[in-house]
Structure formats: C-alpha cells, structure tokens
Design a protein around this motif. Structure first.
Motif, mmCIF file in Angstrom:
data_model
loop_
_atom_site.group_PDB
_atom_site.id
_atom_site.type_symbol
_atom_site.label_atom_id
_atom_site.label_comp_id
_atom_site.label_asym_id
_atom_site.label_seq_id
_atom_site.Cartn_x
_atom_site.Cartn_y
_atom_site.Cartn_z
ATOM 1 N N LYS A 57 0.903 -1.051 -0.124
ATOM 2 C CA LYS A 57 0.027 -0.204 0.049
ATOM 3 C C LYS A 57 0.945 1.427 -0.055
ATOM 4 O O LYS A 57 0.415 2.528 0.238
ATOM 5 C CB LYS A 57 -0.761 0.025 1.256
ATOM 6 C CG LYS A 57 -1.612 -1.240 1.370
ATOM 7 C CD LYS A 57 -2.558 -1.118 2.680
ATOM 8 C CE LYS A 57 -3.441 -2.090 2.960
ATOM 9 N NZ LYS A 57 -4.388 -1.999 4.252
ATOM 10 N N SER A 58 2.003 1.153 -0.172
ATOM 11 C CA SER A 58 2.996 2.234 -0.185
ATOM 12 C C SER A 58 2.892 3.486 -1.025
ATOM 13 O O SER A 58 3.329 4.331 -0.630
ATOM 14 C CB SER A 58 4.516 1.628 -0.369
ATOM 15 O OG SER A 58 4.637 1.136 -1.852
ATOM 16 N N GLY A 59 1.905 3.303 -2.031
ATOM 17 C CA GLY A 59 1.611 4.451 -2.851
ATOM 18 C C GLY A 59 0.475 5.181 -2.645
ATOM 19 O O GLY A 59 0.233 6.183 -3.255
ATOM 20 N N LEU A 60 -0.198 4.830 -1.488
ATOM 21 C CA LEU A 60 -1.592 5.257 -1.344
ATOM 22 C C LEU A 60 -1.270 6.807 -0.667
ATOM 23 O O LEU A 60 -0.671 6.998 0.311
ATOM 24 C CB LEU A 60 -2.327 4.577 -0.655
ATOM 25 C CG LEU A 60 -2.878 3.067 -0.980
ATOM 26 C CD1 LEU A 60 -3.753 2.469 0.173
ATOM 27 C CD2 LEU A 60 -3.848 3.443 -2.208
ATOM 28 N N PRO A 61 -1.912 7.857 -1.461
ATOM 29 C CA PRO A 61 -1.629 9.283 -0.768
ATOM 30 C C PRO A 61 -2.076 9.644 0.363
ATOM 31 O O PRO A 61 -1.421 10.532 1.037
ATOM 32 C CB PRO A 61 -2.105 10.031 -2.035
ATOM 33 C CG PRO A 61 -3.310 9.263 -2.678
ATOM 34 C CD PRO A 61 -2.849 7.747 -2.459
ATOM 35 N N SER A 62 -3.251 9.131 1.048
ATOM 36 C CA SER A 62 -3.703 9.387 2.207
ATOM 37 C C SER A 62 -4.541 8.167 2.764
ATOM 38 O O SER A 62 -4.856 7.345 2.015
ATOM 39 C CB SER A 62 -4.347 10.528 2.096
ATOM 40 O OG SER A 62 -5.645 10.422 1.477
ATOM 41 N N ASP A 63 -5.038 8.242 4.060
ATOM 42 C CA ASP A 63 -5.799 7.381 4.532
ATOM 43 C C ASP A 63 -7.290 7.140 3.900
ATOM 44 O O ASP A 63 -8.060 6.599 4.341
ATOM 45 C CB ASP A 63 -5.866 7.388 6.152
ATOM 46 C CG ASP A 63 -6.086 8.863 6.681
ATOM 47 O OD1 ASP A 63 -6.154 8.921 7.898
ATOM 48 O OD2 ASP A 63 -6.760 9.386 5.734
ATOM 49 N N ARG A 64 -7.485 8.496 3.001
ATOM 50 C CA ARG A 64 -8.879 8.520 2.596
ATOM 51 C C ARG A 64 -9.150 7.381 1.413
ATOM 52 O O ARG A 64 -9.998 7.101 0.996
ATOM 53 C CB ARG A 64 -9.199 9.784 1.954
ATOM 54 C CG ARG A 64 -9.197 10.882 3.123
ATOM 55 C CD ARG A 64 -9.543 12.067 2.234
ATOM 56 N NE ARG A 64 -8.631 12.784 1.295
ATOM 57 C CZ ARG A 64 -8.863 12.438 -0.109
ATOM 58 N NH1 ARG A 64 -9.934 12.146 -0.554
ATOM 59 N NH2 ARG A 64 -8.001 13.302 -1.069
ATOM 60 N N PHE A 65 -7.627 6.967 1.064
ATOM 61 C CA PHE A 65 -7.540 5.781 -0.147
ATOM 62 C C PHE A 65 -7.457 4.514 0.662
ATOM 63 O O PHE A 65 -6.572 4.343 1.427
ATOM 64 C CB PHE A 65 -6.170 6.097 -0.945
ATOM 65 C CG PHE A 65 -6.618 7.407 -1.959
ATOM 66 C CD1 PHE A 65 -6.615 8.565 -1.330
ATOM 67 C CD2 PHE A 65 -6.848 7.029 -3.238
ATOM 68 C CE1 PHE A 65 -6.618 9.794 -2.168
ATOM 69 C CE2 PHE A 65 -7.058 8.156 -4.050
ATOM 70 C CZ PHE A 65 -6.644 9.591 -3.429
ATOM 71 N N SER A 66 -8.334 3.543 -0.086
ATOM 72 C CA SER A 66 -8.208 2.181 0.483
ATOM 73 C C SER A 66 -8.571 1.097 -0.807
ATOM 74 O O SER A 66 -9.108 1.729 -1.624
ATOM 75 C CB SER A 66 -9.075 1.577 1.662
ATOM 76 O OG SER A 66 -10.367 1.954 1.333
ATOM 77 N N ALA A 67 -8.029 -0.002 -0.829
ATOM 78 C CA ALA A 67 -8.296 -0.907 -1.920
ATOM 79 C C ALA A 67 -8.408 -2.409 -1.280
ATOM 80 O O ALA A 67 -7.800 -2.720 -0.304
ATOM 81 C CB ALA A 67 -7.427 -0.677 -2.922
ATOM 82 N N GLU A 68 -9.201 -3.209 -1.923
ATOM 83 C CA GLU A 68 -9.446 -4.628 -1.524
ATOM 84 C C GLU A 68 -9.499 -5.321 -2.796
ATOM 85 O O GLU A 68 -9.925 -4.786 -3.862
ATOM 86 C CB GLU A 68 -10.508 -4.765 -0.494
ATOM 87 C CG GLU A 68 -11.994 -4.454 -1.057
ATOM 88 C CD GLU A 68 -12.937 -4.857 -0.224
ATOM 89 O OE1 GLU A 68 -12.733 -5.027 1.270
ATOM 90 O OE2 GLU A 68 -14.207 -4.903 -0.337
ATOM 91 N N ARG A 69 -9.277 -6.700 -2.640
ATOM 92 C CA ARG A 69 -9.282 -7.611 -3.741
ATOM 93 C C ARG A 69 -10.131 -8.857 -3.181
ATOM 94 O O ARG A 69 -9.271 -9.623 -2.270
ATOM 95 C CB ARG A 69 -7.972 -7.896 -4.230
ATOM 96 C CG ARG A 69 -7.944 -8.559 -5.406
ATOM 97 C CD ARG A 69 -6.637 -8.954 -6.068
ATOM 98 N NE ARG A 69 -6.769 -9.656 -7.353
ATOM 99 C CZ ARG A 69 -5.815 -10.315 -7.990
ATOM 100 N NH1 ARG A 69 -4.540 -10.242 -7.510
ATOM 101 N NH2 ARG A 69 -5.785 -10.982 -9.325
ATOM 102 N N THR A 70 -11.113 -9.107 -3.641
ATOM 103 C CA THR A 70 -11.745 -10.351 -3.133
ATOM 104 C C THR A 70 -11.730 -11.591 -3.738
ATOM 105 O O THR A 70 -11.546 -11.455 -5.073
ATOM 106 C CB THR A 70 -13.370 -9.792 -2.968
ATOM 107 O OG1 THR A 70 -13.725 -9.517 -4.233
ATOM 108 C CG2 THR A 70 -13.644 -8.889 -2.119
ATOM 109 N N GLY A 71 -11.536 -12.635 -2.993
ATOM 110 C CA GLY A 71 -11.142 -13.860 -3.562
ATOM 111 C C GLY A 71 -9.950 -13.826 -4.727
ATOM 112 O O GLY A 71 -9.904 -14.818 -5.725
ATOM 113 N N GLY A 72 -9.163 -12.933 -4.609
ATOM 114 C CA GLY A 72 -8.047 -13.045 -5.453
ATOM 115 C C GLY A 72 -8.271 -12.540 -6.926
ATOM 116 O O GLY A 72 -7.538 -12.679 -7.918
ATOM 117 N N SER A 73 -9.375 -11.961 -7.241
ATOM 118 C CA SER A 73 -9.877 -11.595 -8.301
ATOM 119 C C SER A 73 -10.375 -9.897 -8.507
ATOM 120 O O SER A 73 -9.351 -9.151 -8.592
ATOM 121 C CB SER A 73 -11.058 -12.432 -9.140
ATOM 122 O OG SER A 73 -11.410 -12.016 -10.087
ATOM 123 N N VAL A 74 -11.646 -9.700 -8.333
ATOM 124 C CA VAL A 74 -12.193 -8.364 -8.621
ATOM 125 C C VAL A 74 -11.405 -7.594 -7.366
ATOM 126 O O VAL A 74 -11.327 -8.046 -6.352
ATOM 127 C CB VAL A 74 -13.717 -8.322 -8.371
ATOM 128 C CG1 VAL A 74 -14.129 -6.951 -8.394
ATOM 129 C CG2 VAL A 74 -14.285 -9.085 -9.530
#
Lengths: 114, 109
Positions: A57-74
């Motif tokens: 997650k080192s490139g996320l510019p702030s804590d307003r940004f998040s991402a997830e990947r469910t089931g190794g796909s989407v």
C-alpha cells in the motif's frame, strides 16, 4: 472477458462524497496494480496485490484511499471524502506474476470531483 | 526510486521517419518494459528486454539496453500516423516499477 475491465468508465461526483472504482482483472492473473494518472502526466503507483500476500500500500496518498481484492480476483479502490485534487484517471493493471511479466491495463476510470 | 525518465518529453516527426526515445533509470533492474498509451486508453505493453539482453526487435520496434549506463532506447522505424501516442518505459526490480512521465510522439501525415 479477454482483457482488464474497469467500471465505471467515467465518474463525476461532488467534493466530500465517497467513490468506489472497480477492476476485473484477466482471469488467472495473480498480480493486480492500481495507478493514478493526472492529465498529461505519467502513472503514479497506488497499491499492488499479489496472490494471498499482504498488499503493498506504499503508494496510497492518504488514509482516504483504500483498496481490497476479494477472492483473488475483482478489486475495488475506494476514495472517501473526495477532494478536487483526487480528479484523475485511475488505471488498473494485472499480470501473471510480479514484475517479470507484462502488465495488462484497463482503459481506466476518469474521476472528476466538482 | 526505480522510476524511468523518458527523453524527450515530446517528439514530432513526419510519417516515414524514424523515432527514437530514451529512458534512464537509477538502480539495478530485472528487466525493462516499454508501453504505449493512446489518448483516453490504458497502456499497452510493447516489448520487454531482460537485464542480460542488449537488443531486442519486434516488428518495427527496436529496443536497446545498456545496464552500465542505466539507459534504454526505443526506436520506431518507418513511423506511421497510427504510432502517435505516449510512450513509457518501466524499469522493473521485483514487483516494483514506476512509470515515468513518458514521451509524447506525434507522427504527422
């Protein structure tokens, strides 16, 4: 599908709203990347997923940004309390393996914050 | 940073001419990749050259790599109007690679 699919292709929202951007990678690709591209600029790395490992997650510019990947796909990239400086094209890419193989890109989501 | 830096930032040539773009980077790499981006689209992979290779060809594309100088070049021969796009290099080490600002190539008919 045959390629990386991103949705929506365009998103216009008001400052302060939350947005969710979706990426469907190529089936079987274990690596997934999110980038941000401002007008006429290069790509800014945001986050990287590889299999079941903890994401980079080192490139996320702030804590307003998040991402997830469910089931190794989407994957979903979420931006909370959007700001005008968040306006950009958000690109997703997937590859068979980390770094050693070419990345396959979607056409991006163009995000405009009013 | 592993970021590639492309040079020139912009290049305008006539159809049929050759176009040369350069890329410099700062640290060791496993491989270096070149990508093209048409306006409003995602990046498309063009060619990958490994750190132990010095030159690679693909159709009208020729890529060179000089690891001692930490530089690479992309040559497009006999350019066409359809080659108009932005071109990015991506030096790769492990899973880390950062795309530079790119070279905007305009091929005039």
């Amino acid at each position: 599908g045959a390629g990386v699919s991103q949705s929506p292709s365009n998103k216009v929202t008001e400052k302060g709203k939350d947005v969710e951007l979706r990426c469907d990678p190529i089936s079987g690709h274990t690596a997934l990347y999110w980038y941000r591209q401002s007008l006429g600029q290069g790509l800014e790395f945001l986050i990287y997923f590889q299999g079941n490992s903890a994401p980079d997650k080192s490139g996320l510019p702030s804590d307003r940004f998040s991402a997830e990947r469910t089931g190794g796909s989407v994957s979903t990239l979420t931006i909370q309390r959007t700001q005008q400086e968040d306006s950009a094209v958000y690109l997703c890419a997937s590859s068979l393996a980390e770094g050693l193989q070419p990345q396959h890109f979607g056409d991006g989501t163009r995000l405009s914050i009013l | 940073s592993q970021q590639g830096e492309e040079d020139p930032q912009a290049l305008s040539i006539q159809e049929g001419e050759n176009a040369t773009m350069n890329c410099s980077y700062k640290t060791s790499i496993n491989n270096l990749q070149w990508y093209r981006q048409n306006s409003g689209r995602g990046l498309v992979h063009l060619i990958l050259i490994r750190s132990n290779e010095r030159e690679k060809h693909s159709g009208r594309l020729r890529v060179t790599l000089d690891t001692s100088k930490k530089s690479s070049s992309l040559l497009i021969t006999a350019s066409r109007a359809a080659d108009t796009a932005s071109y990015f290099c991506a030096p790769v080490f492990g899973q880390n690679f950062v795309f530079g600002p790119g070279t905007r190539l305009s091929v005039l008919p």
